[in-house]
Design an enzyme around this catalytic site. Structure first.
Site, PDB file in Angstrom:
ATOM      1  N   ASP A 136       0.252   7.950   5.007  1.00 30.85           N
ATOM      2  CA  ASP A 136       1.403   6.998   5.788  1.00 30.85           C
ATOM      3  C   ASP A 136       1.172   6.992   7.265  1.00 30.85           C
ATOM      4  OD1 ASP A 136       1.672   4.696   4.028  1.00 30.85           O
ATOM      5  OD2 ASP A 136       3.640   5.443   3.335  1.00 30.85           O
ATOM      6  N   CYS A 177       0.634  -9.865 -14.390  1.00 31.83           N
ATOM      7  CA  CYS A 177       1.338  -9.129 -13.305  1.00 31.83           C
ATOM      8  C   CYS A 177       2.291 -10.438 -12.231  1.00 31.83           C
ATOM      9  CB  CYS A 177       0.686  -7.915 -12.500  1.00 31.83           C
ATOM     10  SG  CYS A 177      -0.868  -8.807 -11.735  1.00 31.83           S
TER      11      CYS A 177
HETATM   12  C1  B12 Z   1       3.253  -2.487   3.389  1.00 29.67           C
HETATM   13  C2  B12 Z   1       3.849  -1.746   1.460  1.00 29.67           C
HETATM   14  C3  B12 Z   1       3.827  -1.924   1.305  1.00 29.67           C
HETATM   15  C4  B12 Z   1       4.416  -3.779   1.290  1.00 29.67           C
HETATM   16  C5  B12 Z   1       3.287  -4.688   0.719  1.00 29.67           C
HETATM   17  C6  B12 Z   1       2.525  -4.131  -0.483  1.00 29.67           C
HETATM   18  C7  B12 Z   1       1.393  -4.746  -0.121  1.00 29.67           C
HETATM   19  N1  B12 Z   1       0.666  -5.465  -1.747  1.00 29.67           N
HETATM   20  O1  B12 Z   1       0.643  -4.391   0.746  1.00 29.67           O
HETATM   21  C8  B12 Z   1       5.921  -3.243   0.023  1.00 29.67           C
HETATM   22  C9  B12 Z   1       7.066  -3.092   0.780  1.00 29.67           C
HETATM   23  C10 B12 Z   1       6.342  -4.585  -0.655  1.00 29.67           C
HETATM   24  C11 B12 Z   1       4.840  -2.378  -0.583  1.00 29.67           C
HETATM   25  C12 B12 Z   1       5.251  -2.071  -1.754  1.00 29.67           C
HETATM   26  C13 B12 Z   1       4.852  -1.601  -2.773  1.00 29.67           C
HETATM   27  N2  B12 Z   1       4.648  -0.034  -2.276  1.00 29.67           N
HETATM   28 CO1  B12 Z   1       3.962   0.195  -0.674  1.00 29.67          CO
HETATM   29  N3  B12 Z   1       2.700   0.300   1.361  1.00 29.67           N
HETATM   30  C14 B12 Z   1       2.340  -0.772   1.960  1.00 29.67           C
HETATM   31  C15 B12 Z   1       1.506   0.454   2.786  1.00 29.67           C
HETATM   32  C16 B12 Z   1       2.294   1.275   3.931  1.00 29.67           C
HETATM   33  C17 B12 Z   1       0.856  -0.306   3.509  1.00 29.67           C
HETATM   34  C18 B12 Z   1       0.290  -1.606   2.936  1.00 29.67           C
HETATM   35  C19 B12 Z   1      -0.723  -2.189   3.561  1.00 29.67           C
HETATM   36  O2  B12 Z   1      -1.465  -2.392   4.266  1.00 29.67           O
HETATM   37  N4  B12 Z   1      -0.508  -3.605   3.229  1.00 29.67           N
HETATM   38  C20 B12 Z   1      -1.251  -4.707   4.076  1.00 29.67           C
HETATM   39  C21 B12 Z   1      -2.324  -6.023   2.641  1.00 29.67           C
HETATM   40  C22 B12 Z   1      -3.121  -6.797   3.874  1.00 29.67           C
HETATM   41  O3  B12 Z   1      -2.752  -4.149   2.029  1.00 29.67           O
HETATM   42  P1  B12 Z   1      -3.698  -4.626   1.368  1.00 29.67           P
HETATM   43  O4  B12 Z   1      -3.191  -5.143   0.035  1.00 29.67           O
HETATM   44  O5  B12 Z   1      -4.536  -3.116   0.977  1.00 29.67           O
HETATM   45  O6  B12 Z   1      -4.742  -5.342   1.682  1.00 29.67           O
HETATM   46  C23 B12 Z   1      -5.965  -5.992   0.431  1.00 29.67           C
HETATM   47  C24 B12 Z   1      -5.908  -7.154  -0.610  1.00 29.67           C
HETATM   48  O7  B12 Z   1      -4.517  -7.325  -0.082  1.00 29.67           O
HETATM   49  C25 B12 Z   1      -7.066  -7.263   0.052  1.00 29.67           C
HETATM   50  N5  B12 Z   1      -6.475  -9.315  -0.194  1.00 29.67           N
HETATM   51  C26 B12 Z   1      -5.979  -9.689   0.581  1.00 29.67           C
HETATM   52  N6  B12 Z   1      -6.386 -10.958   1.081  1.00 29.67           N
HETATM   53  C27 B12 Z   1      -6.946 -11.292  -0.008  1.00 29.67           C
HETATM   54  C28 B12 Z   1      -7.528 -12.355  -0.490  1.00 29.67           C
HETATM   55  C29 B12 Z   1      -8.689 -12.786  -1.702  1.00 29.67           C
HETATM   56  C30 B12 Z   1      -8.765 -13.447  -2.242  1.00 29.67           C
HETATM   57  C31 B12 Z   1      -8.803 -11.414  -2.432  1.00 29.67           C
HETATM   58  C32 B12 Z   1      -9.709 -11.497  -3.152  1.00 29.67           C
HETATM   59  C33 B12 Z   1      -8.098  -9.553  -2.191  1.00 29.67           C
HETATM   60  C34 B12 Z   1      -7.604 -10.401  -0.130  1.00 29.67           C
HETATM   61  O8  B12 Z   1      -7.816  -7.069   0.479  1.00 29.67           O
HETATM   62  C35 B12 Z   1      -7.056  -6.084   1.269  1.00 29.67           C
HETATM   63  C36 B12 Z   1      -7.986  -5.348   1.370  1.00 29.67           C
HETATM   64  O9  B12 Z   1      -8.162  -4.093   0.773  1.00 29.67           O
HETATM   65  C37 B12 Z   1       1.133   1.030   2.228  1.00 29.67           C
HETATM   66  C38 B12 Z   1       0.216   2.471   2.698  1.00 29.67           C
HETATM   67  C39 B12 Z   1      -0.585   2.342   3.714  1.00 29.67           C
HETATM   68  N7  B12 Z   1      -1.428   3.540   4.544  1.00 29.67           N
HETATM   69  O10 B12 Z   1      -1.659   1.660   3.155  1.00 29.67           O
HETATM   70  C40 B12 Z   1       1.915   1.446   1.146  1.00 29.67           C
HETATM   71  C41 B12 Z   1       1.389   1.657  -0.610  1.00 29.67           C
HETATM   72  C42 B12 Z   1       0.088   0.204  -0.050  1.00 29.67           C
HETATM   73  N8  B12 Z   1       2.378   1.412  -1.663  1.00 29.67           N
HETATM   74  C43 B12 Z   1       1.958   1.890  -2.464  1.00 29.67           C
HETATM   75  C44 B12 Z   1       3.453   1.629  -3.385  1.00 29.67           C
HETATM   76  C45 B12 Z   1       3.359   2.371  -4.713  1.00 29.67           C
HETATM   77  C46 B12 Z   1       3.921   0.584  -3.925  1.00 29.67           C
HETATM   78  C47 B12 Z   1       4.966   0.562  -4.545  1.00 29.67           C
HETATM   79  C48 B12 Z   1       4.160  -0.194  -6.283  1.00 29.67           C
HETATM   80  C49 B12 Z   1       6.168   0.895  -4.423  1.00 29.67           C
HETATM   81  C50 B12 Z   1       7.560   0.054  -5.101  1.00 29.67           C
HETATM   82  N9  B12 Z   1       7.280   0.790  -6.771  1.00 29.67           N
HETATM   83  O11 B12 Z   1       8.245  -0.211  -4.942  1.00 29.67           O
HETATM   84  C51 B12 Z   1       5.839  -1.126  -3.918  1.00 29.67           C
HETATM   85  C52 B12 Z   1       4.236  -2.575  -5.006  1.00 29.67           C
HETATM   86  C53 B12 Z   1       4.346  -3.654  -4.796  1.00 29.67           C
HETATM   87  C54 B12 Z   1       2.994  -4.693  -5.028  1.00 29.67           C
HETATM   88  N10 B12 Z   1       2.825  -5.411  -5.735  1.00 29.67           N
HETATM   89  O12 B12 Z   1       2.134  -4.164  -3.939  1.00 29.67           O
HETATM   90  C55 B12 Z   1       1.236   3.174  -2.796  1.00 29.67           C
HETATM   91  C56 B12 Z   1       0.437   1.868  -3.980  1.00 29.67           C
HETATM   92  C57 B12 Z   1      -0.149   3.565  -4.307  1.00 29.67           C
HETATM   93  C58 B12 Z   1      -1.140   2.204  -5.496  1.00 29.67           C
HETATM   94  N11 B12 Z   1      -1.622   2.823  -7.016  1.00 29.67           N
HETATM   95  O13 B12 Z   1      -2.155   1.208  -5.259  1.00 29.67           O
HETATM   96  C59 B12 Z   1       0.480   2.732  -1.363  1.00 29.67           C
HETATM   97  C60 B12 Z   1      -1.127   2.171  -0.779  1.00 29.67           C
HETATM   98  C61 B12 Z   1       1.653   4.525  -0.644  1.00 29.67           C
HETATM   99  C62 B12 Z   1       0.397   5.489  -0.477  1.00 29.67           C
HETATM  100  N12 B12 Z   1      -0.183   5.794  -0.040  1.00 29.67           N
HETATM  101  O14 B12 Z   1       0.336   5.850  -1.830  1.00 29.67           O
HETATM  102  N13 B12 Z   1       4.402  -1.832   0.162  1.00 29.67           N
END
Ligand code: B12
Ligand code: SF4
Length: 312
Positions: free
Chosen positions: A130, A191
């Site tokens: 991060d 979920c």
């Molecule tokens: C911003 C952020 C948040 C935000 C947004 C969460 C989210 N879902 O992304 C908030 C504040 C809500 C959050 C909450 C949590 N977070 Co957080 N967060 C981050 C952070 C800093 C960036 C994530 C990001 O870029 N999100 C933006 C979206 C676009 O990214 P993405 O989900 O990776 O995108 C994929 C999917 O969305 C998918 N997708 C998108 N659109 C579509 C459409 C279709 C059709 C399909 C199939 C797929 C798809 O494809 C994308 C590419 O793979 C990361 C750390 C990091 N640097 O990555 C930690 C991270 C994701 N968080 C983490 C954690 C632990 C949590 C929580 C569990 C904490 C808690 N208990 O409260 C919660 C979980 C909530 C949840 N259900 O997601 C961990 C997750 C570990 C894991 N096992 O995956 C991370 C990775 C931190 C770490 N280094 O360990 N978080």
């Protein structure tokens, strides 16, 4: 002779990481496109820092110019403790019970990087927990550590979703993983069904605006939105509902990292005690804890919302 990749993997496990994979440091084209879509829809809410330099998030070479490989690690953080179901207490999400994971992962990754440098004097790398704008989940999936669950956290077959993710971007070519783990969510929608605020707007997509985790940790407003307050379900800091109901978390197993054991009062925090904290007592209590992210004002705002909601 053992390859450098093999030695890195062995050392990572010796240091205490639970899973490791190595992939080429390519641009995340498909995943980056999804990030763009997510940002365009405003699903990042007030987290404006996610909009900053989106190209950097997709391309490790923009973070570390000599990038050749990405070493991706997972660290299990599950400890076998349960929340107290009491209206006098606020539930803290599992990830924040012990010491701040950023510090724990960084320390272990530093040790791993030093080891790599001790074998290859020309090796150099950038540690990311991060601290650099990497798409952690996308890298973990590419490296074959797990798949993206419908709640949008990475799930592993061995530890469920209770893992933290970190990376080292390296300037050396290594042997790369060629297989990813297939999505094993199947037709399950537990979920999505359990999320009290319908924040999982479609499988794999979370709208932060509706997410309790976002509101209680990242939102800086002086009051929580009404829909969140009414649906807090006892959560003071973060939310684990979507992961608690996940059938893959039946494979959870206790971590060997003792720093993730809960600090006193950090699983279910006493709301009156939280409201009585001063800036000094708050700083002392939450030193090196992930719970300091919300700051004292944010934590007390959440405690007040729970107290009001509890009385309804
Ligand atoms: C911003 C952020 C948040 C935000 C947004 C969460 C989210 N879902 O992304 C908030 C504040 C809500 C959050 C909450 C949590 N977070 Co957080 N967060 C981050 C952070 C800093 C960036 C994530 C990001 O870029 N999100 C933006 C979206 C676009 O990214 P993405 O989900 O990776 O995108 C994929 C999917 O969305 C998918 N997708 C998108 N659109 C579509 C459409 C279709 C059709 C399909 C199939 C797929 C798809 O494809 C994308 C590419 O793979 C990361 C750390 C990091 N640097 O990555 C930690 C991270 C994701 N968080 C983490 C954690 C632990 C949590 C929580 C569990 C904490 C808690 N208990 O409260 C919660 C979980 C909530 C949840 N259900 O997601 C961990 C997750 C570990 C894991 N096992 O995956 C991370 C990775 C931190 C770490 N280094 O360990 N978080
Ligand atoms: S963390 Fe809580 S509010 Fe956010 S998506 Fe999961 S169940 Fe919903």
């Amino acid at each position: 002779m053992e390859s450098l990749s093999h030695k890195i993997k062995q050392k990572a496990i010796e240091i205490g990481f639970d899973k490791i994979g190595i992939v080429r440091a390519e641009s995340l084209i498909e995943e980056g496109g999804k990030l763009d879509e997510w940002l365009e829809k405003g699903f990042h809410a007030s987290m404006k820092w996610l909009e900053r330099e989106p190209e950097k998030r997709k391309n490790p070479a923009m973070i570390f110019p000599d990038a050749k490989s990405v070493v991706v690690v997972a660290l299990n953080y599950f400890t076998p403790h349960k929340h107290e179901e009491s209206s006098a207490k606020g539930k803290v999400s599992r990830y924040a019970w012990g010491d701040d994971y950023h510090d724990v992962l960084k320390e272990k990754l530093r040790e791993l990087l030093s080891f790599i440098k001790s074998i290859d004097a020309a090796a150099d790398g950038k540690i990311c927990v991060d601290t650099a704008p990497m798409m952690d989940k996308a890298w973990a999936i590419r490296a074959g550590l797990g798949w993206l669950g419908k709640h949008s956290n990475v799930i592993t077959k061995e530890f469920g979703s209770w893992i933290f993710i970190g990376e080292i971007i390296l300037n050396v070519e290594l042997e790369y993983e060629t297989e990813t783990i297939a999505d094993a969510c199947g037709t399950c929608t537990k979920c999505l069904d359990a999320c009290p605020t319908s924040a999982i707007v479609a499988p794999y997509v979370v709208d932060s605006k509706a997410c309790i985790s976002y509101a209680t940790i990242e939102l800086r407003d002086s009051e929580l939105p009404g829909e969140i307050t009414e649906n807090l379900n006892g959560w003071l800091y973060g939310c684990d509902i979507c992961q608690d109901v996940c059938p893959w978390n039946r494979f959870e197993k206790p971590t060997t990292e003792t720093r993730f054991e809960p600090r006193p009062d950090n699983v279910s925090s006493d709301l009156t005690a939280i409201l009585a904290l001063s800036p000094e007592t708050y700083a002392a209590k939450f030193r090196r804890s992930a719970m300091k992210r919300t700051k004292l004002g944010g934590l007390q705002r959440n405690a007040k919302a729970l107290k009001i909601n509890g009385k309804k």
